[in-house]
Design a protein around this motif. Sequence first.
Motif, short mmCIF file in Angstrom:
data_model
loop_
_atom_site.label_atom_id
_atom_site.label_comp_id
_atom_site.label_asym_id
_atom_site.label_seq_id
_atom_site.Cartn_x
_atom_site.Cartn_y
_atom_site.Cartn_z
N GLU A 143 10.12 42.41 -22.61
CA GLU A 143 10.67 41.30 -21.80
C GLU A 143 11.69 40.77 -22.30
OE1 GLU A 143 9.80 41.24 -18.72
OE2 GLU A 143 7.66 40.57 -18.44
N ILE A 171 21.12 43.14 -11.99
CA ILE A 171 20.75 43.46 -13.34
C ILE A 171 21.20 44.71 -13.74
CG2 ILE A 171 18.39 44.57 -12.76
CD1 ILE A 171 18.95 42.25 -15.40
N SER A 193 6.46 38.11 -18.36
CA SER A 193 6.95 36.94 -17.72
C SER A 193 6.46 36.73 -16.31
CB SER A 193 8.43 37.43 -17.84
OG SER A 193 8.68 38.36 -16.92
N ASN A 205 14.11 41.89 -14.47
CA ASN A 205 14.85 40.92 -15.36
C ASN A 205 15.44 41.63 -16.54
OD1 ASN A 205 12.51 41.99 -16.21
ND2 ASN A 205 11.49 39.82 -16.93
N GLU A 245 8.34 36.43 -13.96
CA GLU A 245 9.22 37.01 -12.91
C GLU A 245 8.48 38.44 -12.80
OE1 GLU A 245 13.17 37.36 -14.15
OE2 GLU A 245 13.94 38.45 -12.41
N THR A 246 8.16 39.06 -13.81
CA THR A 246 7.43 40.60 -13.80
C THR A 246 5.97 40.42 -13.20
OG1 THR A 246 8.64 41.03 -15.97
CG2 THR A 246 6.75 42.29 -15.27
#
Length: 239
Positions: free
Chosen positions: A143, A205, A158, A136, A160-161
């Motif tokens: 983050e 990304i 997060s 991300n 996602e992490t």
Amino acid sequence: MELIYAPDNSSLGQMAARWVAREILLCPNLVLGLPTGSTPIGMYHYLTRLTQEGIISFNQTRTFNLDEYVGLTADHPQSYAFFMREHFWSKVDLRKRNMDIPRGAVSNLAAECLRYDDAIQRAGGIGVQILGLGPNGHIGFNEPSHNMEIHTHVVDLSAETIQANTRFFPDSGAVPRQAITMGVGSIMRAQKILLLVSGESKRDILTKTFYGPVSTEVPSSILQLHGDLTVLTDIKLLK
Ligand code: GLP
């Protein structure tokens, strides 16, 4: 920014190690900022080889790691301290007193953040910072957010992490929800930065990082503003 292509992941590790080795040769008492994650493993492997062959020495080098999970002790197999011992610290001639990493299992995390920034400052700041790239856009564990933290701080990871890092843990429930990370300030103040990016899954990304707007929603995009950045990647960008 200098963009260097590596033909594949293994070459990327070798090329990164040579890049770092040159910096160590030029400045043996370098202050080196270090990452974890899968991407730098090859680099650590080749740096170990160059050290064992007597080509370089980390005898005078100081290192500061980017981040650590909150709640994990240094002997926890998923801690970044454990990772560093396994892949690098125990293999090269770095002195114990010259390697530092945030301690994620201390009771006073705020004091640990202050200690870490102070230690970096007393060492004269980071000379060369090596970075990986989170899916991300996180660098260290900075983050996506509405603002960028300058100093070492505790961060809520997060979703996602947590998802991305579940592969290193038995299940997603075991992934710590927080980490201590060097702030964007220490990273951006580094005299030189080497960003390592590997694998097709990072194409999107990586493109956003350098061809999108500078935005706190893509923390890595701040690297567009750094004056001495090298990007080493095995992803061919067409733009
Ligand atoms: C972790 C680390 C980052 C690292 C990122 C990418 O979350 N905190 O410093 O850059 O993951 O890891 P990988 O190289 O495994 O994709």
